[in-house]
Design a protein around this motif. Structure first.
Motif, PDB file in Angstrom:
ATOM      1  N   GLN A 173       0.807  -1.227   0.000  1.00 48.70           N
ATOM      2  CA  GLN A 173       0.000   0.000   0.000  1.00 48.70           C
ATOM      3  C   GLN A 173       0.837   1.273   0.000  1.00 48.70           C
ATOM      4  N   ILE A 174       2.086   1.165   0.442  1.00 46.28           N
ATOM      5  CA  ILE A 174       2.837   2.422   0.568  1.00 46.28           C
ATOM      6  C   ILE A 174       3.675   2.715  -0.666  1.00 46.28           C
ATOM      7  N   ASP A 175       3.842   4.016  -0.903  1.00 41.68           N
ATOM      8  CA  ASP A 175       4.646   4.457  -2.022  1.00 41.68           C
ATOM      9  C   ASP A 175       5.817   5.229  -1.424  1.00 41.68           C
ATOM     10  N   VAL A 227      12.861  11.821   1.888  1.00 41.06           N
ATOM     11  CA  VAL A 227      12.200  10.520   1.817  1.00 41.06           C
ATOM     12  C   VAL A 227      10.702  10.802   1.851  1.00 41.06           C
ATOM     13  N   LEU A 228      10.009  10.372   0.797  1.00 43.44           N
ATOM     14  CA  LEU A 228       8.579  10.645   0.714  1.00 43.44           C
ATOM     15  C   LEU A 228       7.785   9.363   0.923  1.00 43.44           C
ATOM     16  N   LEU A 229       6.897   9.386   1.904  1.00 42.69           N
ATOM     17  CA  LEU A 229       6.003   8.249   2.151  1.00 42.69           C
ATOM     18  C   LEU A 229       4.614   8.697   1.714  1.00 42.69           C
ATOM     19  N   ASN A 230       4.113   8.080   0.649  1.00 48.75           N
ATOM     20  CA  ASN A 230       2.851   8.505   0.039  1.00 48.75           C
ATOM     21  C   ASN A 230       2.827  10.025  -0.173  1.00 48.75           C
ATOM     22  N   GLY A 231       3.952  10.555  -0.660  1.00 48.06           N
ATOM     23  CA  GLY A 231       4.033  11.976  -0.997  1.00 48.06           C
ATOM     24  C   GLY A 231       4.407  12.892   0.159  1.00 48.06           C
TER      25      GLY A 231
END
Ligand code: DC
Length: 224
Positions: free
Chosen positions: A66-68, A81-85
């Motif tokens: 689920q994570i991007d 570092v981007l977690l879901n943007g």
């Protein structure tokens, strides 16, 4: 995947300076950079944010899907570092997140679910991959491999200094003990334990400056 794209793997224990060294080497070479510890830390952070039990391997694997997660070089020159943007790098370096990352990293399926994500960072002109199993499991065919370490005492002192500089209360003895416990967990887990990959150049940075270690690593590339 393009197996001819060069990869330099830099493995080693917590606090060995892999992060700073890998980033600088990637900049000097103009290569991409993979901070695999940040992947485990980001997953740990996502688990906290989503109230997921960190012992629930299946739920963690679902979360991976689920994570991007993205690493981006900002205009100011640092890696975001981007977690879901959402930029999360400031939340990744806490002791709590590091501890959770080390605990969820023992799960075989969690590691497998992060494998393709890590391998997708291998892009031209090249990749510097920083972690615990980069040269042994994720990029076993890497052209260049380094194992970077320092004594637990030295690593503890560096970590302690960082914490104090950040205004966080710490006790040197406890910090060294935490490092030793994390080493124990990282080295003795059943799947992808921290090992010195075959053919890796072993560098002990206990008495070296960051510049000296960067120089040493760049020499590994020149001499291989
Ligand atoms: O390098 P780091 O301290 O950010 O890594 C945090 C934790 O993530 C570490 O204790 C173990 C785990 N990890 C791992 O198991 N494999 C990797 N390639 C990178 C990190």
């Amino acid at each position: 995947m393009n197996y001819s794209t060069p990869v330099l793997t830099i493995d080693g224990p917590s606090g060995s300076g892999k992060g700073s060294i890998s980033k600088r080497v990637a900049e000097r070479l103009g290569w991409h950079y993979l901070d695999s510890g940040a992947l485990y830390r980001a997953l740990g952070l996502a688990a906290i944010k989503n109230h997921i039990d960190i012992k629930d391997e299946k739920a963690l694997v679902t979360l991976v899907r689920q994570i991007d997660l993205e690493f981006k070089k900002t205009e100011q020159g640092y890696w975001a570092v981007l977690l879901n943007g959402e930029a999360i790098q400031d939340q990744l370096q806490t002791e709590e997140v590091g501890e959770i990352a080390s605990k969820i990293a023992v799960f075989k399926e969690v590691r497998q679910s992060l494998l393709a994500k890590q391998q997708s960072f291998r892009k031209k002109p090249g990749l510097v991959a920083d972690g615990r199993d980069m040269g042994s499991v994720v990029f076993p065919d890497a052209q260049y491999k380094v194992y970077l370490t320092a004594s637990a005492e030295e690593r503890g002192k560096r970590r302690y200094k960082q914490l104090i500089e950040k205004g966080i209360n710490a006790n040197l003895k406890d910090v060294i003990q935490d490092i030793e416990q994390r080493d124990e967990r990282d080295q003795n887990r059943a799947f992808s334990p921290l090992v010195i990959p075959e053919g890796a150049d072993y560098i002990d940075s206990s008495n070296d400056t960051v510049d000296e270690v960067v120089h040493h690593v760049l020499n590994v590339l020149k001499n291989t």
